[in-house]
Write an enzyme that holds these catalytic residues in place. Structure first.
Site, mmCIF file in Angstrom:
data_model
loop_
_atom_site.group_PDB
_atom_site.id
_atom_site.type_symbol
_atom_site.label_atom_id
_atom_site.label_comp_id
_atom_site.label_asym_id
_atom_site.label_seq_id
_atom_site.Cartn_x
_atom_site.Cartn_y
_atom_site.Cartn_z
ATOM 1 C CG ASP A 13 -1.683 -1.265 1.464
ATOM 2 O OD1 ASP A 13 -2.140 -1.841 0.465
ATOM 3 O OD2 ASP A 13 -1.840 -1.673 2.633
ATOM 4 C CD GLU A 223 -8.922 -3.202 -0.756
ATOM 5 O OE1 GLU A 223 -9.357 -3.264 0.409
ATOM 6 O OE2 GLU A 223 -8.137 -4.055 -1.214
HETATM 7 O O1 FUB Z 1 -2.957 -3.709 3.519
HETATM 8 C C1 FUB Z 1 -4.238 -3.963 4.028
HETATM 9 C C2 FUB Z 1 -5.288 -3.707 3.011
HETATM 10 O O2 FUB Z 1 -5.058 -4.498 1.862
HETATM 11 C C3 FUB Z 1 -5.307 -2.310 2.460
HETATM 12 O O3 FUB Z 1 -5.836 -1.366 3.339
HETATM 13 C C4 FUB Z 1 -6.076 -2.543 1.225
HETATM 14 O O4 FUB Z 1 -6.090 -1.472 0.331
HETATM 15 C C5 FUB Z 1 -5.392 -3.767 0.692
HETATM 16 O O5 FUB Z 1 -4.207 -3.445 0.019
#
Ligand code: FUB
Length: 321
Positions: A13, A223
């Site tokens: 991320d 997301e």
């Molecule tokens: O790294 C945890 C979660 O996985 C992130 O918040 C999401 O975007 C995905 O990458």
């Protein structure tokens, strides 16, 4: 294939920003494998991160410098677990680290921590940002100085549980023919520590001007919102989740609506995909992650970088990882 940027620890991320002439990366810190990790489930319990490191690069040729642990969950009074994808911003001599975590009630919130240096360490505010919920914050400061936070994510990110405006533990994602849930956006107050006004929903439309539906897996917002501006146009990019694209949509206002334009990155090794886009030393870059370093274990990821190329019409060439 691109090589992982960081190999002495697992990272994911990546939010990249240029501060003080250097490129700074604010990633999640995936833990090495350990016996107490919760079993993988639909809510992402296996992503059991507890701290953040910050990295910097003088240029794109030299490897990132690890500035060490800059914030640990034990120093965040309101947070219980799952320190997920962070972002950072700067205003008036202060650096802000925005991060999501699950609070002591089992609800994802977004918190903020501050520092006088982009490399930290960061000191957390005692409570999460009031009115925040879900995860994956991205803070974008527009040319007029107004800052916006984009956030939200389905399933583990709990966005579908907020459709009534309060947390409903039984909230479900919309049916396939219904409009999808968009990312959320809020104006940030001048001090960057709170929301200035209500949280809105960002709409992403198809080429006919109709809202993308929840069954449209190829364009679904799942997301990982990121906002950047190129030649006066706002680019909202995000993960489509199950179809595992990094997609983008463009608009003329930071709060939308945005029109779907295509893909920035094809699916990577691993289930999740998450990124940032930044201009540094005259070129544009996509920072992203995959799971090559761990041989495909998705909760042990590594960040990578690739140059991002725009076409003359402002569209982005899809990167093949
Ligand atoms: O790294 C945890 C979660 O996985 C992130 O918040 C999401 O975007 C995905 O990458």
């Amino acid at each position: 294939m691109k090589e992982p940027l960081i190999t002495h620890m697992y990272t994911a991320d990546p939010s990249a920003h240029v501060f003080e002439g250097k490129l700074y990366i604010y990633p999640s810190h995936d833990l090495d494998d350990h016996p107490n990790r919760p079993a993988p489930d639909n809510f992402g319990s296996q992503y059991d991160m507890v701290d953040y490191h910050v990295f910097s690069m003088e240029n794109m040729q030299t490897p990132p410098v690890d500035h060490g642990e800059v914030l640990h969950i034990r120093d965040v009074p309101w947070a219980e677990k799952q320190m997920w994808a962070p972002d950072a911003a700067f205003r008036n001599g202060t650096y802000y680290l925005y991060f999501p975590a699950i609070d002591h009630e089992g609800i994802f919130r977004v918190g903020v921590a501050t520092s006088t240096s982009p490399a930290g360490p960061f000191k957390a505010e005692p409570n999460y940002i009031q009115g925040s919920f879900s995860m994956d914050p991205c803070v974008f400061v527009d040319d007029d100085g107004q800052a916006y936070m984009y956030f939200g994510g389905l399933w583990g990110g709990q966005l579908e549980k907020w459709q009534t405006g309060t947390f409903d533990p039984d909230g479900q994602v919309p049916g396939p023919g219904e409009p999808m849930l968009g990312p959320r956006v809020a104006k940030m107050s001048e001090d960057m520590l709170s929301f200035d006004g209500p949280v809105g929903e960002v709409s992403i439309l198809d080429e006919d001007g109709k809202p993308v539906t929840a069954g449209d897996q190829a364009r679904l917002f799942f997301e990982a919102s990121w906002m950047h501006k190129y030649k006066g146009i706002y680019y909202l990019s995000y993960s489509t989740g199950f179809s595992r694209h990094l997609a983008y949509a463009t608009g003329t206002s930071p709060t939308g609506p945005f029109t779907f334009r295509g893909y920035i990155l094809s699916p990577v090794m691993g289930w999740t995909t998450h990124h940032s886009i930044v201009e540094f030393q005259g070129k544009w870059y996509l920072f992203y992650h995959d799971a090559t370093l761990s041989g495909g274990v998705d909760y042990m990821r590594n960040i990578k970088v690739a140059e991002l190329i725009y076409n003359a019409d402002g569209s982005i060439q899809t990167i093949e990882p």
